[in-house]
Design an enzyme around this catalytic site. Structure first.
Site, mmCIF file in Angstrom:
data_model
loop_
_atom_site.group_PDB
_atom_site.id
_atom_site.type_symbol
_atom_site.label_atom_id
_atom_site.label_comp_id
_atom_site.label_asym_id
_atom_site.label_seq_id
_atom_site.Cartn_x
_atom_site.Cartn_y
_atom_site.Cartn_z
ATOM 1 N N ARG A 1 46.107 47.348 -83.515
ATOM 2 C CA ARG A 1 46.689 47.220 -84.859
ATOM 3 C C ARG A 1 48.152 46.798 -84.820
ATOM 4 N NH1 ARG A 1 43.130 51.328 -84.979
ATOM 5 N NH2 ARG A 1 44.788 52.763 -84.419
ATOM 6 N N GLU B 1 45.986 63.004 -73.784
ATOM 7 C CA GLU B 1 45.687 64.427 -73.874
ATOM 8 C C GLU B 1 44.747 64.828 -72.723
ATOM 9 O OE1 GLU B 1 44.357 65.217 -77.746
ATOM 10 O OE2 GLU B 1 44.264 67.395 -77.466
HETATM 11 P P1 AMP Z 1 50.563 57.755 -79.502
HETATM 12 O O1 AMP Z 1 50.560 57.199 -78.106
HETATM 13 O O2 AMP Z 1 50.055 59.165 -79.555
HETATM 14 O O3 AMP Z 1 51.880 57.585 -80.215
HETATM 15 O O4 AMP Z 1 49.466 56.957 -80.297
HETATM 16 C C1 AMP Z 1 49.785 55.732 -80.713
HETATM 17 C C2 AMP Z 1 48.586 54.853 -80.876
HETATM 18 O O5 AMP Z 1 47.393 55.514 -81.286
HETATM 19 C C3 AMP Z 1 48.947 53.895 -81.937
HETATM 20 O O6 AMP Z 1 48.723 52.614 -81.398
HETATM 21 C C4 AMP Z 1 48.060 54.205 -83.113
HETATM 22 O O7 AMP Z 1 47.445 53.013 -83.507
HETATM 23 C C5 AMP Z 1 47.041 55.187 -82.619
HETATM 24 N N1 AMP Z 1 46.991 56.462 -83.375
HETATM 25 C C6 AMP Z 1 47.296 57.683 -82.884
HETATM 26 N N2 AMP Z 1 47.109 58.642 -83.790
HETATM 27 C C7 AMP Z 1 46.696 58.035 -84.913
HETATM 28 C C8 AMP Z 1 46.333 58.495 -86.220
HETATM 29 N N3 AMP Z 1 46.368 59.786 -86.569
HETATM 30 N N4 AMP Z 1 45.963 57.576 -87.133
HETATM 31 C C9 AMP Z 1 45.922 56.262 -86.790
HETATM 32 N N5 AMP Z 1 46.238 55.767 -85.588
HETATM 33 C C10 AMP Z 1 46.615 56.643 -84.641
#
Ligand code: AMP
Length: 171
Positions: free
Chosen positions: A59, A96
Site C-alpha cells: 500500500r 511479533e
Molecule cells: P509495522 O511494521 O508494525 O509498523 O507495520 C507496518 C506495515 O503493516 C504497514 O506497511 C501497514 O501497511 C501494515 N499494518 C500494520 N498494522 C496495520 C493495521 N492495523 N491496519 C492496516 N495496516 C497495518
C-alpha cells in the site's frame, strides 16, 4: 481532517484475531479525499531537493508513487523477498513471531541521493525502521518518513529516527 478520518474503515480481526485493520480503500475511492491526502503527504517535502520517494510494498506504492510525481522525485519500490528482478540488497527485521525481509534494487539509490520513505500505516514501526536502514546501506540520505495513518497507541514513531509526518493520527 475528520472527514478524511471517517473514510478509514476499521475492520476488526483482520488479518488475524485481535488486529483492527485500518482499511484505506474508502478514502482511495473518493476522488477529492485522495487528492487532499496526496497533497498533505507531498507538502512537507516540496522544495527540499528530494531525489527519490521510496514506497513500501504494497500500500506504500499506492500513496508513494503519486507523492513522488507531485514533488518531481523518482519512485523506488521496496518489496517483499523475491519480487524484484535485478540485483538486490536486503534487510531482515523482527515480527511479533519470527522475521521478515525487505529488498531494494542495489542500484536504486546511492550516495548523493536524498530520499523520503512513504507508507500507508505506521504500526509498530518495524517495517519503517528496516526500510530506513536498508536505504542507508545503499549510501543515500533519508530526509524523512511519511505515512497516511499513524497508530499512535503502538508507539512506533519512537523507532523512526528521521523527521516524521502523518496526515491522520489514531490514538
Ligand atoms: P509495522 O511494521 O508494525 O509498523 O507495520 C507496518 C506495515 O503493516 C504497514 O506497511 C501497514 O501497511 C501494515 N499494518 C500494520 N498494522 C496495520 C493495521 N492495523 N491496519 C492496516 N495496516 C497495518
Amino acid at each position: 481532517m475528520d472527514d478524511l478520518r471517517a473514510l478509514i474503515r476499521d475492520v476488526p480481526d483482520f488479518p488475524r484475531p485481535g488486529i483492527i485493520f485500518k482499511d484505506i480503500t474508502p478514502l482511495l475511492g473518493d476522488a477529492g479525499a485522495f487528492d487532499r491526502v496526496l497533497e498533505a503527504m507531498a507538502k512537507p517535502w516540496r522544495g527540499r531537493g528530494v531525489s527519490h520517494v521510496v514506497g513500501i510494498e504494497s500500500r506504500g506504492f499506492i500513496v508513494g508513487s503519486p507523492v513522488a510525481a507531485r514533488i518531481h522525485a523518482g519512485f523506488v519500490p521496496v518489496r517483499k523477498p523475491g519480487k524484484l528482478p535485478w540485483n538486490t540488497v536486503a534487510k531482515s527485521y523482527e515480527l511479533e513471531y519470527g522475521t521478515d525481509r525487505l529488498e531494494a534494487h542495489a542500484d536504486a539509490v546511492g550516495p548523493g541521493d536524498r530520499v523520503v520513505i512513504i507508507d500507508d500505516v505506521l504500526a509498530t514501526g518495524g517495517t519503517g525502521a528496516a526500510t530506513i536502514s536498508l536505504i542507508r546501506d545503499l549510501g543515500a540520505e533519508v530526509l524523512g518518513f511519511g505515512v497516511l495513518v499513524e497508530l499512535g497507541f503502538l508507539g512506533g514513531r519512537a523507532r523512526i529516527t528521521v523527521p516524521f509526518e502523518a496526515v491522520i493520527r489514531v490514538d
